[in-house]
Design an enzyme around this catalytic site. Structure first.
Site, PDB file in Angstrom:
ATOM      1  CG  HIS A 108       1.826  68.788  60.449  1.00 18.41           C
ATOM      2  ND1 HIS A 108       0.553  69.080  60.009  1.00 18.41           N
ATOM      3  CD2 HIS A 108       2.116  67.558  59.947  1.00 18.41           C
ATOM      4  CE1 HIS A 108       0.091  68.070  59.280  1.00 18.41           C
ATOM      5  NE2 HIS A 108       1.029  67.133  59.235  1.00 18.41           N
ATOM      6  NE  ARG A 109       5.446  77.722  61.256  1.00 20.26           N
ATOM      7  CZ  ARG A 109       5.289  79.038  61.117  1.00 20.26           C
ATOM      8  NH1 ARG A 109       5.068  79.553  59.915  1.00 20.26           N
ATOM      9  NH2 ARG A 109       5.339  79.821  62.173  1.00 20.26           N
TER      10      ARG A 109
END
Length: 232
Positions: A108-109
């Site tokens: 995930h960013r």
């Protein structure tokens, strides 16, 4: 045999048949060789697998970017997963990958407003804007990955490395190192440097099977320089 026993036997047989079912959906231009054993595998996307491999008992490969697996490598489930979307995952030959191993090329960013996959799930766009990667995952030849280990993006595992069970690998692992822990650190080397240097020159994993069988003595008991000197 009683009716109850017959029913139980039939249920057991049906379960064994269903467990061997594979769910395979490869992208155009990708196909599997005939000389491969699979049972209960789920394969999606851009996957190349060489002959002699075993993929069994609950292995999932979701390859949005290319995954390449070398010959005679074994992946064992349940719950062993390879996932990639941005960069490649390359696994060498004669590797042993245990149950519940996670090989995850992206994550995930977290530099934006949310870590949630909002572009995929709300805006109905590709997941690419929701994730990031530190680079390809490259696993050398003759690598053993123990149960419940996690291999993160951007990592290279050198030839002959051993990853202890329950480890999280966040950085490169040297050839023939044994590593373990969270994050994984070197515990010791499998061989002394003289043997390692010889093995890296030999590249036995590239030999044809006839030559491997001809040099069976190399694989019996502890390896020594004397055994290497007796290669046929």
């Amino acid at each position: 045999m009683s009716l109850k026993s017959l029913i139980q036997k039939a249920i057991g047989f049906l379960a064994s048949v269903l467990s061997k079912g594979n769910d395979i959906q490869l992208d155009a231009g990708y196909e599997l060789p005939d000389f491969i054993k699979m049972r209960g595998a789920t394969l999606r996307g851009r996957i190349t697998i060489q002959g002699g491999c075993k993929i069994q008992d609950g292995v999932t490969i979701a390859a949005g970017s290319p995954v390449k697996i070398g010959r005679y490598t074994s992946l064992n489930g349940p719950s062993t997963k390879i996932r990639c979307e941005i960069n490649k995952v390359i696994i060498g030959s004669f590797c042993s990958i245990a149950r519940q191993v996670s090989i995850q090329e992206f994550n995930h960013r977290y530099d934006g407003l949310t870590t949630y996959h909002i572009f995929k799930n709300v805006f109905n766009e590709g997941v690419e804007k929701d994730i990031e990667s530190s680079g390809a995952i490259v696993i050398g030849n003759d690598v053993w990955i123990g149960a419940n280990a996690s291999i993160l993006s951007g990592v290279t595992l050198g030839h002959g490395a051993i990853i202890a069970a329950n480890s999280v690998v966040t950085k490169d692992v040297p050839e023939y190192a044994i590593v373990g822990g969270i994050p994984a650190k070197t515990i010791k080397m499998r061989f002394n440097q003289s043997i390692i240097d010889r093995l890296l020159k030999l590249k036995w994993w590239d030999w044809d099977i006839k030559k491997i069988k001809k040099n069976r003595h190399l694989f019996e008991e502890a390896l020594t320089l004397e055994k290497i000197d007796q290669i046929k």
